[in-house]
Design an enzyme around this catalytic site. Structure first.
Site, PDB file in Angstrom:
ATOM      1  N   LYS A 214       0.841  -1.198   0.000  1.00 38.53           N
ATOM      2  CA  LYS A 214       0.000   0.000   0.000  1.00 38.53           C
ATOM      3  C   LYS A 214       0.878   1.252   0.000  1.00 38.53           C
ATOM      4  CE  LYS A 214      -3.645   2.256   2.616  1.00 38.53           C
ATOM      5  NZ  LYS A 214      -4.623   2.201   3.683  1.00 38.53           N
ATOM      6  N   GLU A 220      10.387  -4.673   4.863  1.00 39.34           N
ATOM      7  CA  GLU A 220      10.567  -6.068   4.437  1.00 39.34           C
ATOM      8  C   GLU A 220      10.203  -6.235   2.964  1.00 39.34           C
ATOM      9  OE1 GLU A 220       8.902  -4.886   6.995  1.00 39.34           O
ATOM     10  OE2 GLU A 220       8.755  -6.308   8.655  1.00 39.34           O
ATOM     11  N   GLY A 274      -5.199  -1.606   5.058  1.00 37.39           N
ATOM     12  CA  GLY A 274      -4.318  -2.713   4.666  1.00 37.39           C
ATOM     13  C   GLY A 274      -4.948  -4.070   4.903  1.00 37.39           C
ATOM     14  N   ARG A 275      -5.594  -4.232   6.053  1.00 38.45           N
ATOM     15  CA  ARG A 275      -6.181  -5.536   6.395  1.00 38.45           C
ATOM     16  C   ARG A 275      -7.489  -5.807   5.696  1.00 38.45           C
ATOM     17  NH1 ARG A 275      -6.640  -2.711  10.499  1.00 38.45           N
ATOM     18  NH2 ARG A 275      -5.564  -1.294   9.099  1.00 38.45           N
ATOM     19  N   GLU A 343      -6.140  -7.743  13.748  1.00 43.79           N
ATOM     20  CA  GLU A 343      -5.279  -6.978  14.640  1.00 43.79           C
ATOM     21  C   GLU A 343      -5.899  -5.703  15.192  1.00 43.79           C
ATOM     22  OE1 GLU A 343      -2.147  -4.597  12.187  1.00 43.79           O
ATOM     23  OE2 GLU A 343      -2.552  -6.424  11.097  1.00 43.79           O
ATOM     24  N   HIS A 374      -5.906 -32.929  17.206  1.00 46.73           N
ATOM     25  CA  HIS A 374      -4.687 -33.661  17.547  1.00 46.73           C
ATOM     26  C   HIS A 374      -3.593 -32.740  18.072  1.00 46.73           C
ATOM     27  CE1 HIS A 374      -6.523 -37.213  15.890  1.00 46.73           C
ATOM     28  NE2 HIS A 374      -6.974 -36.432  14.926  1.00 46.73           N
ATOM     29  N   LYS A 499       8.352  -0.983  14.608  1.00 48.29           N
ATOM     30  CA  LYS A 499       9.006  -0.620  13.344  1.00 48.29           C
ATOM     31  C   LYS A 499      10.050   0.472  13.589  1.00 48.29           C
ATOM     32  CE  LYS A 499       4.903  -1.258  10.417  1.00 48.29           C
ATOM     33  NZ  LYS A 499       3.997  -0.603   9.505  1.00 48.29           N
TER      34      LYS A 499
END
Ligand code: F6P
Length: 542
Positions: A214, A220, A274-275, A343, A374, A499
């Site tokens: 965005k 990263e 963003g999400r 988040e 399991h 950050k």
């Protein structure tokens, strides 16, 4: 009604629910489930999608009280304000219009007085055209070969939504047919190991890299993008970038600066969080490259069907609203700390900046199929109480029935879908165990308290359309919770501090490696760790 600066917990509706917890604590799901009238009222259907929330620790009275809370929180007004493009993301002064990303061409949805739907469709049309060119082989790479493999670089919202849809579609027969001979991979993590995994077995000559960010500044993503640009140019020369790299961003100036032709950039807008961006070019481009635009369009239509449902259905039959209200009930009244969430609902202050006097957000985890049985189901059956969502489909994407088996493979899977919610709700009493002649010393270990809430969502199938519906249901659930709690579900300041500190460390690593500078300005612990890392790390000196 709350005044703008009051917390929701100060309303009578909230206090009524607080008082009601005592009534609910006197009930057990075993008894609640025996009331057929109650259970019937807790099931609803939309386009073949069945929601059953009868295994929530709630009565008809609880639901009435939650609907009152919705009124006190002005939920209806807040939903309208979202759809009307008002700047409900007030801390960033932005509209929240991911619903416009999947609106039909004729719809009118305005942000700052301007209908955004035509812009949305300009980009969608451009994606359709571009993905068709790549898929048909009319767009070729620098050496004239068709681009059959795609690596989408992006992180957070620029990764997880597209990965979810890709994972769901991979085995859908129609989508799989359209994806034959093609690969889609995602590169998110900055660990160089992930770069190696991503490019393993791929040839730059036949690979298209989509940089999804965005902001086009995420550390990263940009380093991964430079790394793959290097992979391409080392093999094919610098001009190959024009054929092998495209971008998705709101920041087209930075895309150009990076060296990607602006004609090969796919825009989206600051009113897409963003999400909430999977329905923008963030998801639609990589997914269309893999499956073709027509499959992805079905996904968008599914999401849009839920948007309409969310916007216009009375709350007592409104799936995202009910899910949101029940989550508020579980988190803020029954005190359960975990479930599936995103988040941005983890907040300490209200949208007006007042410290909250109650918990928001949940801890998010889950597993496909019976994997959970399991691994962590021990925790949810006899340890902590964790409200669960069970999501199943009537039809399998890949049915298998082996001759001689008792049931088909899908029926085997679904046996667990039907059984687990009851196991959680009813549990098993010491009396039942005694009747089964279980030895006395084992009775405490084999007792299940039950009374553990869950809800079940049964979808007709996991088609692209249904995947879109599922996505929109969960997106809107988050919004409903945030609206009721009076928090901002659309900003995320909480991810910023880490950050900033990482930037400080990055600078230190650079100066230590290039000038031998000793770590400075960090606490004892970080300094010690940094020293150890710098002294023993085999990284090349720059
Ligand atoms: O740090 C969180 C976040 O800002 C997410 O909201 C976002 O999806 C992700 O980072 C990546 O950001 P971008 O798309 O700008 O690269």
């Amino acid at each position: 009604m709350t005044s703008p600066t009051a917390l929701i917990c100060e309303t009578q509706a909230w206090k009524d629910l607080k008082g009601h917890v005592e009534d609910i604590n006197k009930t057990h799901l075993r008894d609640l489930m025996s009331d057929a009238h109650r259970c019937e009222s807790m099931m609803l259907e939309f386009e073949g999608l069945l929601l059953d929330y009868s295994r929530q620790r709630a009565t008809v009275e609880t639901m009435d009280k939650l609907l009152n809370l919705a009124k006190a929180a002005q939920l209806s007004e807040k939903i309208s304000r979202m759809f009307n493009g008002e700047h409900i993301n007030s801390t960033e002064n932005r509209s929240v219009l991911h619903v416009a990303l999947r609106a039909p061409k004729y719809a009118v949805i305005k942000a700052d007085g301007k209908n955004v739907v035509p812009e949305v469709w300009n980009v969608l049309d451009k994606i359709e055209d571009f993905s068709e060119k790549i898929r048909s082989g009319s767009w070729v790479g620098a050496t004239g070969k068709p681009l059959k493999d795609v690596i989408a670089i992006g992180i957070g919202g620029s990764f997880l939504g597209p990965l979810f849809v890709h994972t769901a579609l991979q085995t859908d027969p129609e989508a799989a047919e359209c994806a034959k001979g093609r690969q889609l991979r995602f590169l998110a993590n900055i660990d160089p190991v992930d770069v190696a995994r991503n490019i393993s077995g791929l040839n730059p000559e036949t690979t298209l890299v989509v940089v999804v960010s965005k902001t086009f500044t995420t550390a990263e993503t940009m380093l991964n993008a430079r790394t793959l640009r290097n992979w391409i140019t080392t093999a094919l020369g610098a001009p190959a970038v024009a054929k092998h790299m495209v971008a998705v961003s709101t920041n087209l100036a930075l895309v150009e600066k990076f060296g990607i032709d602006p004609n090969n950039a796919f825009a989206f807008w600051d009113w897409v969080g963003g999400r909430y961006s999977v329905c923008s070019a963030v998801g639609v481009l990589p997914l269309s490259l893999q499956y073709g635009f027509s499959v992805v369009e079905k996904f968008l239509k599914g999401a849009s069907s839920i948007d309409k449902h969310f916007q216009s259905t009375p709350f007592e039959k409104n799936i995202p609203v009910l899910l949101g209200l029940l989550s508020v009930w579980n988190v803020s009244f029954l005190g359960y700390p975990a479930r599936v969430s995103m988040e941005s609902n983890g907040k300490g202050v209200s949208i007006d900046g007042l410290p909250l006097l109650f918990e928001t957000g949940e801890i998010d985890f889950g597993e496909p199929g019976t994997n959970g049985q399991h691994s962590f189901y021990q925790l949810i059956h006899q340890g902590r109480v964790i409200p669960c969502d069970f999501i199943g489909t009537v039809k399998s994407q890949q049915p298998v029935y082996l001759e001689g088996e008792v049931v088909s493979n899908h029926d085997e899977l679904m046996s667990n879908f039907f059984a687990q919610p009851d196991a959680l709700a009813y549990g098993k009493t010491p009396e039942q165990l005694q009747k089964e002649n279980v030895s006395e010393n084992l009775i405490p270990h084999k007792t299940f308290s039950g009374n553990r809430p869950s809800l079940s969502l049964l979808l007709p199938e996991l088609s692209a359309y249904n995947v879109g519906q599922l996505l929109a249901i969960y997106e809107h659930r988050v919004a409903v919770q945030g609206f009721v709690w009076g928090i901002n579900s659309f900003d995320q300041w909480g991810v910023e501090l880490g950050k900033v500190l990482a930037t400080q460390v990055r600078k230190q690593l650079h100066s230590s490696r290039t000038q031998g500078a000793a770590p400075e300005g960090f606490n004892y612990s970080t300094t010690t760790l940094l020293k150890r890392y710098l002294e023993t790390s085999p990284e090349p000196k720059m």
